[in-house]
Design a protein around this motif. Structure first.
Motif, PDB file in Angstrom:
ATOM      1  N   UNK A 154       1.156  -1.146   0.141  1.00  0.00           N
ATOM      2  CA  UNK A 154       0.167  -0.322  -0.365  1.00  0.00           C
ATOM      3  C   UNK A 154       0.865   1.306  -0.313  1.00  0.00           C
ATOM      4  N   UNK A 155       2.037   1.599  -0.431  1.00  0.00           N
ATOM      5  CA  UNK A 155       3.106   2.273  -0.145  1.00  0.00           C
ATOM      6  C   UNK A 155       2.601   3.577  -1.580  1.00  0.00           C
ATOM      7  N   UNK A 203      -4.910   5.403  -3.126  1.00  0.00           N
ATOM      8  CA  UNK A 203      -5.615   6.598  -1.996  1.00  0.00           C
ATOM      9  C   UNK A 203      -4.437   7.025  -0.699  1.00  0.00           C
ATOM     10  N   UNK A 204      -3.078   6.167  -0.859  1.00  0.00           N
ATOM     11  CA  UNK A 204      -2.316   6.640   0.091  1.00  0.00           C
ATOM     12  C   UNK A 204      -1.463   7.967  -0.171  1.00  0.00           C
ATOM     13  N   UNK A 221     -12.879  -0.449  -5.438  1.00  0.00           N
ATOM     14  CA  UNK A 221     -12.728   1.120  -6.837  1.00  0.00           C
ATOM     15  C   UNK A 221     -14.503   1.305  -5.829  1.00  0.00           C
ATOM     16  N   UNK A 222     -15.752   0.715  -5.388  1.00  0.00           N
ATOM     17  CA  UNK A 222     -16.278   1.420  -4.502  1.00  0.00           C
ATOM     18  C   UNK A 222     -15.659   2.213  -2.954  1.00  0.00           C
ATOM     19  N   UNK A 223     -15.218   1.371  -2.498  1.00  0.00           N
ATOM     20  CA  UNK A 223     -14.739   2.454  -1.280  1.00  0.00           C
ATOM     21  C   UNK A 223     -13.479   3.792  -1.693  1.00  0.00           C
ATOM     22  N   UNK A 224     -13.058   3.438  -3.038  1.00  0.00           N
ATOM     23  CA  UNK A 224     -12.099   4.355  -3.666  1.00  0.00           C
ATOM     24  C   UNK A 224     -12.307   5.472  -4.004  1.00  0.00           C
ATOM     25  N   UNK A 225     -14.014   5.586  -4.543  1.00  0.00           N
ATOM     26  CA  UNK A 225     -14.526   6.637  -5.453  1.00  0.00           C
ATOM     27  C   UNK A 225     -15.965   7.160  -4.179  1.00  0.00           C
ATOM     28  N   UNK A 226     -15.615   6.250  -2.890  1.00  0.00           N
ATOM     29  CA  UNK A 226     -16.941   7.171  -2.206  1.00  0.00           C
ATOM     30  C   UNK A 226     -15.956   7.576  -1.055  1.00  0.00           C
ATOM     31  N   UNK A 227     -14.893   7.293  -0.681  1.00  0.00           N
ATOM     32  CA  UNK A 227     -14.025   7.498   0.773  1.00  0.00           C
ATOM     33  C   UNK A 227     -12.822   8.601  -0.251  1.00  0.00           C
ATOM     34  N   UNK A 228     -12.586   8.911  -1.478  1.00  0.00           N
ATOM     35  CA  UNK A 228     -11.784   9.448  -1.177  1.00  0.00           C
ATOM     36  C   UNK A 228     -12.725  11.031  -1.901  1.00  0.00           C
ATOM     37  N   UNK A 229     -13.520  11.898  -1.280  1.00  0.00           N
ATOM     38  CA  UNK A 229     -13.596  13.704  -1.805  1.00  0.00           C
ATOM     39  C   UNK A 229     -13.044  14.430  -3.350  1.00  0.00           C
ATOM     40  N   UNK A 230     -11.651  14.371  -3.275  1.00  0.00           N
ATOM     41  CA  UNK A 230     -11.467  14.272  -4.402  1.00  0.00           C
ATOM     42  C   UNK A 230     -11.082  14.165  -5.648  1.00  0.00           C
TER      43      UNK A 230
END
Length: 512
Positions: A48-49, A53-54, A68-77
């Motif tokens: 994960x380095x 998201x990191x 993918x679902x977490x990535x786009x849901x949790x990163x407002x950028x």
């Protein structure tokens, strides 16, 4: 070899270069300029380095990459990316239904035109895996302070249960490029000394601590974030009575806005908005005057031109295979005289006159020495035109497949012939940086590499070997076009027409 077989083999190359050298043979070409070792990429991904998201949220409290679902849901950028992609899909579908109403289009094998399944971008069973890291310090002419770019390329993959109780992974046809600045002016080494472009280049060339230069270790954490580029195989259309096999690729760019901390939809660099220019008389006059101005024409010739945004598009679809000659499949088609448009933006006299004016001012052209050269550069300077040239479908870097059981650099080819052919030029630029010299940022045409005096590519498909692009002799004069006189074939090969092209051919074994 029969002409039919030659054409078949040429088509294979045009569709993806599947006859390329193995990745093990290609690896030395990428030394110092790209990370394509599958074991290293797997280690970096699983630690994960260098996950998306990191890098975007260094303080995130997690140790594994996000699905993918977490990535786009949790990163407002990333909030603007999926809606923008949806808009382009809707536009693409509507245009297809209007132009070919007899063909069905949708997700699945039952449709004539089979779409990429957008649900995979919101799925808990997919994620973006690190598939390569590419040094693009050769692009420092865009922003000298940042010393160019480092591109982290991720490939979308679906994970699921395997037949033996394990898991399986399937790569999906989408890449997600997180483009970082190669250097932040505030960066310093362990002794407190400022990091220079020379230091960045040396770390890459010597395989030193290049990883320590990616991303900001102190605030602001987003100081080195530049943009996101997505490339999706938006559709495939199997061969039918209406057409040959087709595969289309949607290209999008999202620039990072530090003020709003959001990636916003942006124009694609040098992606000429052909339809808008042709439809607007004032815009076409302005574009012609701007591009033919001697100073701009010089940068256009060198491949370092930066076309103003008012002439550019915010999306592009690379239609493949596009063939060797100008056609309606190419992004610039219709802008230059002789391409089926009775009122082109650039006439032959416009181009010839501009070349003469540049010569009168002492500007020596390196690539564009004819109308044909101007037309080819107008096409390959665009994102979609470049991706149509010597790519793997519409990808230049589909990425290392370390997910496949037993995958190794001996069997997996991570990038296109165009990509590997350009590594000599890129490494020469890094070497100049490392030695404190001013680099030569120029590049040749996308079809032929700029070798810079090196014989490393001689005899290979990248330069003048079997399958390389070459210049056919003009009918009547018996000579090659002035822009392509160096496009010859290695000993034992001859330039032969591979399709309907009358100007560009491919190097094949002499038959007589």
């Amino acid at each position: 070899m029969s002409r039919a077989l030659r054409i078949l083999l040429a088509a294979i190359l045009l569709l993806g270069g599947v006859l390329s050298l193995s990745a093990a043979e290609n690896a030395p070409l990428a030394r110092g300029t790209a990370i394509i070792d599958p074991d290293l990429l797997k280690k970096l991904d699983q630690s994960d380095a260098l996950s998306i998201s990191r890098l975007l949220e260094p303080e995130r409290n997690a140790t594994v990459p996000l699905t993918s679902d977490q990535l786009f849901a949790s990163l407002p950028q990333l909030k603007e990316i999926l809606p923008a992609i949806d808009t382009e899909f809707d536009r693409y579908i509507a245009q297809h239904k209007q132009s070919v109403p007899s063909e069905t289009i949708g997700v699945g094998d039952g449709f004539d035109v089979q779409l990429f399944d957008r649900f995979s971008l919101k799925s808990a069973s997919t994620r973006f895996v690190l598939a390569g890291i590419v040094n693009r310090m050769d692009r420092a002419y865009v922003s000298e302070e940042s010393c160019g770019e480092i591109r982290l390329i991720y490939r979308l993959a679906r994970f699921g249960p395997g037949p033996d109780g394990g898991s399986t992974a399937t790569r999906l046809p989408m890449t997600f490029n997180l483009v970082m600045k190669a250097r932040d002016a505030r960066q310093a080494d362990a002794s407190g000394k400022a990091i220079t472009c020379a230091e960045v280049a040396r770390r890459w060339l010597d395989n030193g601590d290049w990883q320590g230069l990616i991303g900001s270790r102190t605030g602001p954490y987003d100081a080195m974030v530049d943009r996101i580029e997505t490339n999706i195989q938006i559709s495939i259309a199997p061969k039918s009575a209406l057409h040959d096999f087709r595969s289309d690729y949607l290209l999008k760019v999202f620039k990072y806005d530090a003020a709003t901390k959001t990636f916003v939809e942006s124009t694609l660099e040098n992606q000429i908005d052909r339809d808008r220019i042709l439809a607007d008389d004032a815009l076409r006059r302005d574009f012609k005057a701007w591009l033919l101005e001697p100073a701009n024409l010089r940068e256009f010739d060198r491949g370092t031109v930066l076309i103003p945004e008012k002439y550019l598009a915010k999306a592009a679809v690379a239609l493949t295979p596009a063939g060797l000659d100008a056609s309606t499949l190419q992004p610039e088609f219709g802008l230059v005289e002789g391409e089926g448009n009775s009122d082109p933006v650039f006439t032959d006299n416009d181009v010839v006159g501009a070349l003469k004016q540049a010569a009168a001012r002492g500007i020596a052209m390196e690539n564009i020495r004819s109308v044909a050269g101007f037309q080819r550069r107008l096409n390959d300077v665009t994102c979609s035109g470049c991706h149509q040239t010597r790519g793997i479908g519409g990808f230049h870097f589909p990425g290392v497949d370390w997910l496949t059981e037993g995958a190794s650099n001996a069997t997996i080819v991570p990038a296109s012939p165009h990509f590997f052919g350009d590594q000599l030029r890129r490494r020469d630029i890094l070497t100049a940086f490392a030695s404190g010299k001013r680099p030569d940022f120029s590049r040749g045409f996308a079809s032929r590499p700029q070798t810079r005096g090196s014989a490393e590519l001689a005899g290979t498909e990248y330069q003048d070997g079997w399958g390389a692009h070459c210049s056919l002799q003009n009918e009547g004069s018996g000579t090659a076009d002035k822009s392509f006189t160096s496009w010859t074939c290695a000993k034992g090969l001859t330039c032969q027409a591979a399709a309907a092209s009358s100007r560009i051919g491919m190097c094949f074994i002499k038959t007589r």
